[in-house]
Design a protein around this motif. Sequence first.
Motif: not given
Length: 367
Positions: A230-238
């Motif tokens: 699963i893709e995970s980002h600390c701040n997905p919107s950027v």
Amino acid sequence: MAASLELTPITEWGYFTLPRPMVIAGPCSAESEEQVMETAKGLSEVGIHVFRAGIWKPRTHPGCFEGVGTPGLKWLQKVKAEYGMKVATEVASERHVYECLKYGVDLVWLGARTTANPFLVQEIADALKDTDIPVLVKNPVNPDLDLWIGALERLNRAGVKKLGVIHRGFSSSEKMPTRNDPSWSIAVELRRRFPDLPFFTDPSHMGGSKEFIQPLSQRSLDLGFEGLMIESHCNPSVALSDAKQQLTPAEINELLSNQIKVREKGGDDMSFKEGIGPLRAQIDVIDENILYILKQRMSICRKIGEYKKAHNVAILQTNRWDSILSKMVEAGKKFDLSEEFVTEVFTAIHEASVQAQNEILSGSAKE
Ligand code: PEP
Ligand code: MN
């Protein structure tokens, strides 16, 4: 030719523990040291042990963010050192493999565009000879099961025994809600042929958007597959790539803790459920396929209706219908399907087709 694979059970890789799901999570792309470290910290705090990050990104158009390249591998080393996580990235060439080995990447995967290219798969397999690094193979972009299996064979022949697959869905020319077509039946067929092959689903690339991650993950678990990437980002919107489909580490935690159900092995009742769940999920896939085929049949019937209208021909051609029915009854017998059952099913299909053509002739059809 029935392929066979020599495999090391995933529980012996030392990366993943039961119960399911075994999870790999992390950003689509490593973008900066801060983003990698912050995301890894969040994920390690919620119990994720295997961290993914794309270092070289296969993008459709040139000029998009194509990954940070080799410098990003140092950040992955730092993730290993600070959080004790295993780290994983995508390789698409022999050079990528050598770089990953040099920097101690723990697991590599082949992306969908790479699996579709036997030259590249062979080059990667050759570069992995005499290593012990686990390799996951995403399905090819096109729904070609043999191409997927061929890639597994090439790696296995090069000595890769810690081998698994990632189902991320297939490109389709049809418009559909998800970014890629799940075509679960292809994945189910692969599982049927290689029951011991560890199986991950990538609901992020399959869905293309956050809202699909929960239902696709649940479906994958219901089919009995082992893991999720699963893709995970600390701040997905950027995020510099795939911003719409990435979850924050907190959202990953919520998904895994509260939003998906895993049937535990346990007492008699539970082991019954464990056995029947995957079978029911397979039936669901087949039922969806039946609906899809009926939809295709109906659209051809409508075309025939238009044609009959243009040529002023009656809808009901009894000879044609009699011959279809007797052909199907005969064919059905070979599959152990009774005459009564086949007649009932095809009569219902035929009635719906006549009805659809009637609407066309009388001008009441939609569109
Ligand atoms: C990825 O996992 O980052 C990726 C590019 O996926 P895919 O090969 O499935 O498109
Ligand atoms: Mn991505």
